[in-house]
Design a protein around this motif. Structure first.
Motif, PDB file in Angstrom:
ATOM      1  N   THR A  62       1.100  -1.096  -0.076  1.00  0.00           N
ATOM      2  CA  THR A  62      -0.009  -0.064  -0.025  1.00  0.00           C
ATOM      3  C   THR A  62       0.802   1.219  -0.052  1.00  0.00           C
ATOM      4  O   THR A  62       1.967   1.221   0.691  1.00  0.00           O
ATOM      5  N   ALA A  86      -3.644   3.894  -2.532  1.00  0.00           N
ATOM      6  CA  ALA A  86      -4.056   2.642  -3.112  1.00  0.00           C
ATOM      7  C   ALA A  86      -3.223   1.359  -2.525  1.00  0.00           C
ATOM      8  O   ALA A  86      -2.250   1.483  -2.138  1.00  0.00           O
ATOM      9  N   SER A  87      -3.757   0.238  -2.729  1.00  0.00           N
ATOM     10  CA  SER A  87      -3.264  -0.972  -2.461  1.00  0.00           C
ATOM     11  C   SER A  87      -3.107  -2.102  -3.631  1.00  0.00           C
ATOM     12  O   SER A  87      -3.806  -1.673  -4.633  1.00  0.00           O
ATOM     13  N   THR A  88      -2.494  -2.974  -3.633  1.00  0.00           N
ATOM     14  CA  THR A  88      -2.252  -3.881  -4.720  1.00  0.00           C
ATOM     15  C   THR A  88      -1.877  -5.450  -4.113  1.00  0.00           C
ATOM     16  O   THR A  88      -1.257  -5.358  -3.132  1.00  0.00           O
ATOM     17  N   ASP A  89      -2.500  -6.284  -4.569  1.00  0.00           N
ATOM     18  CA  ASP A  89      -2.224  -7.720  -4.294  1.00  0.00           C
ATOM     19  C   ASP A  89      -1.181  -8.457  -5.230  1.00  0.00           C
ATOM     20  O   ASP A  89      -0.850  -9.565  -5.257  1.00  0.00           O
ATOM     21  N   THR A  91      -1.507  -7.788  -8.548  1.00  0.00           N
ATOM     22  CA  THR A  91      -2.142  -7.884  -9.747  1.00  0.00           C
ATOM     23  C   THR A  91      -3.200  -6.897  -9.912  1.00  0.00           C
ATOM     24  O   THR A  91      -3.436  -6.402 -11.036  1.00  0.00           O
ATOM     25  N   THR A  92      -3.887  -6.517  -8.914  1.00  0.00           N
ATOM     26  CA  THR A  92      -5.178  -5.555  -8.908  1.00  0.00           C
ATOM     27  C   THR A  92      -4.825  -4.371  -7.819  1.00  0.00           C
ATOM     28  O   THR A  92      -4.505  -4.571  -6.666  1.00  0.00           O
ATOM     29  N   ARG A  93      -5.014  -3.196  -8.375  1.00  0.00           N
ATOM     30  CA  ARG A  93      -5.345  -2.264  -7.399  1.00  0.00           C
ATOM     31  C   ARG A  93      -6.625  -1.904  -6.579  1.00  0.00           C
ATOM     32  O   ARG A  93      -7.483  -2.185  -7.391  1.00  0.00           O
ATOM     33  N   THR A  94      -6.544  -1.767  -5.220  1.00  0.00           N
ATOM     34  CA  THR A  94      -7.792  -1.848  -4.481  1.00  0.00           C
ATOM     35  C   THR A  94      -7.533  -0.800  -3.603  1.00  0.00           C
ATOM     36  O   THR A  94      -6.556  -0.104  -3.462  1.00  0.00           O
TER      37      THR A  94
END
Length: 135
Positions: A62, A86-89, A91-94
């Motif tokens: 994050t 933003a956060s990311t796992d 592959t995806t920004r959340t």
């Protein structure tokens, strides 16, 4: 009103900050100073204070960024601050958040308020979007 543009990071300088008390977590926390250059309906530059808890190898983490912008939106010149995170796992920004700091505008951008977004195209192009109102 809406303004969109692309940006390039002109400089990214990691900065040593030692939290007190020192607490070790699974993700290292870092701080950096950035300078960005904008083109399009957004023209100008920004100075950014960037903090993250991030695992570079896994691409997980994050960030929180506070930016001071100097330039123009749709030809209206001035300065203002905005914040985004933003956060990311990997592959995806959340968990994205973006806000123009109320009371921070000057010049033709005095009274600016609003939100926005930071988007990254598949080819790596970075885009900024401001959805804003002027008092």
């Amino acid at each position: 009103m809406r303004a969109t543009g692309t940006f390039n990071v002109k400089s990214f300088v990691p900065t040593d900050v030692t939290p007190d008390p020192a607490i070790t977590t699974a993700l290292p926390v870092g701080v950096a100073k950035l300078e960005k250059q904008f083109e399009g309906e957004i023209t100008g530059r920004s100075a950014t204070l960037f903090t993250s808890a991030f695992d570079q190898a896994a691409g997980v983490g994050t960030y929180v960024a506070m930016e001071s912008f100097e330039g123009a939106l749709n030809g209206r010149a001035g300065t203002f601050n905005f914040v985004h995170c933003a956060s990311t796992d990997g592959t995806t920004r959340t968990d994205m958040y973006f806000a123009i700091v109320a009371g921070s505008g000057t010049g033709d951008l005095a009274g600016i308020t609003g939100t926005g977004d930071l988007l990254i195209d598949a080819d790596g192009t970075h885009r900024m979007v401001f959805e804003y109102e002027l008092a």
